[in-house]
Scaffold this motif. Structure first.
Motif, mmCIF file in Angstrom:
data_model
loop_
_atom_site.group_PDB
_atom_site.id
_atom_site.type_symbol
_atom_site.label_atom_id
_atom_site.label_comp_id
_atom_site.label_asym_id
_atom_site.label_seq_id
_atom_site.Cartn_x
_atom_site.Cartn_y
_atom_site.Cartn_z
ATOM 1 N N VAL A 215 8.017 -6.768 -7.960
ATOM 2 C CA VAL A 215 8.048 -6.934 -6.510
ATOM 3 C C VAL A 215 6.785 -7.668 -6.107
ATOM 4 C CG1 VAL A 215 8.035 -5.718 -4.298
ATOM 5 C CG2 VAL A 215 9.354 -4.799 -6.210
ATOM 6 N N SER A 216 6.945 -8.646 -5.228
ATOM 7 C CA SER A 216 5.753 -9.326 -4.714
ATOM 8 C C SER A 216 5.861 -9.487 -3.210
ATOM 9 C CB SER A 216 5.549 -10.692 -5.383
ATOM 10 O OG SER A 216 6.642 -11.537 -5.116
ATOM 11 N N VAL A 217 4.709 -9.424 -2.566
ATOM 12 C CA VAL A 217 4.593 -9.605 -1.126
ATOM 13 C C VAL A 217 3.548 -10.681 -0.907
ATOM 14 C CG1 VAL A 217 3.921 -8.552 1.070
ATOM 15 C CG2 VAL A 217 5.129 -7.190 -0.653
ATOM 16 N N HIS A 218 3.873 -11.648 -0.073
ATOM 17 C CA HIS A 218 2.915 -12.695 0.285
ATOM 18 C C HIS A 218 2.834 -12.759 1.805
ATOM 19 C CE1 HIS A 218 2.723 -14.067 -3.838
ATOM 20 N NE2 HIS A 218 4.043 -14.055 -3.855
ATOM 21 N N THR B 240 4.655 2.008 -5.671
ATOM 22 C CA THR B 240 3.347 1.455 -5.365
ATOM 23 C C THR B 240 3.281 1.034 -3.906
ATOM 24 O OG1 THR B 240 3.852 -0.853 -5.861
ATOM 25 C CG2 THR B 240 3.192 0.544 -7.724
ATOM 26 N N GLU B 241 2.091 0.881 -3.410
ATOM 27 C CA GLU B 241 1.894 0.474 -2.013
ATOM 28 C C GLU B 241 2.558 -0.881 -1.736
ATOM 29 O OE1 GLU B 241 -1.813 -0.569 0.909
ATOM 30 O OE2 GLU B 241 -2.062 1.081 -0.515
ATOM 31 N N GLU B 242 2.427 -1.818 -2.669
ATOM 32 C CA GLU B 242 3.039 -3.135 -2.471
ATOM 33 C C GLU B 242 4.568 -3.029 -2.429
ATOM 34 O OE1 GLU B 242 2.209 -7.597 -3.901
ATOM 35 O OE2 GLU B 242 2.678 -6.232 -5.561
ATOM 36 N N ASP C 169 9.589 -2.135 3.409
ATOM 37 C CA ASP C 169 9.429 -2.096 4.861
ATOM 38 C C ASP C 169 9.681 -3.473 5.468
ATOM 39 O OD1 ASP C 169 8.541 -0.996 7.474
ATOM 40 O OD2 ASP C 169 6.841 -2.352 7.151
ATOM 41 N N LEU C 170 9.085 -4.496 4.888
ATOM 42 C CA LEU C 170 9.266 -5.849 5.412
ATOM 43 C C LEU C 170 10.719 -6.304 5.267
ATOM 44 C CD1 LEU C 170 5.994 -7.504 4.065
ATOM 45 C CD2 LEU C 170 6.525 -6.923 6.453
#
Length: 145
Positions: free
Chosen positions: A126-129, A3-5, A11-12
């Protein structure tokens, strides 16, 4: 991971060398620092084996998080982010080429020689904030009374 996230999180994660591993040991939560790389969509961690944390994590669900909070604030960046990967972990033995990707090992941990242990985390969640600050707005100044 596709997924994009998830791709953004990978990447991060590649922008910082260290993060924090969280799980429990003997029914108590703990948090420890680890070095990470990504191999085939899985997060591989290097930590000191002398603390036994890798044994506590082997075969259990763990969370691994990283952020740019210290680097961003010292560089004056206004864009802060954090990522978290959650899933089962297992001890692994990386190839010599994979070990090299981790870079130099620390000399000591808490005064004892660093002995590496490796965990592979298979992310199921997976989570991105992100925290973005408007550059035109001034943040309130903090003062000490």
């Amino acid at each position: 991971m596709s997924t994009e996230e998830e791709l953004q999180a990978i990447d991060l994660l590649g922008r910082v060398p260290y993060g924090r591993l969280a799980t429990s040991m003997r029914a108590l939560p703990f948090l420890t620092v680890a070095r990470h790389i990504v191999i085939d969509g899985r997060v591989v961690l290097r930590m000191h084996s002398g603390l036994g944390y890798h044994d506590a994590c082997n075969g259990t669900v763990v969370a691994y998080g990283a952020d740019n909070f210290n680097a961003a604030t010292s560089a004056g960046s206004r864009d802060l982010w954090s990522v978290q990967f959650t899933g089962p972990a297992e001890t692994v033995e990386p190839t010599p080429a994979q070990r090299e990707l981790f870079g130099p090992v620390p000399v000591e941990v808490n005064g004892e020689p660093f002995t590496p242990a490796f965990l592979r985390l298979d992310p199921h969640f997976v989570s991105v904030h992100t925290l973005d600050f408007n550059a035109t707005r001034h943040s309130p100044q903090h003062s000490v009374i």
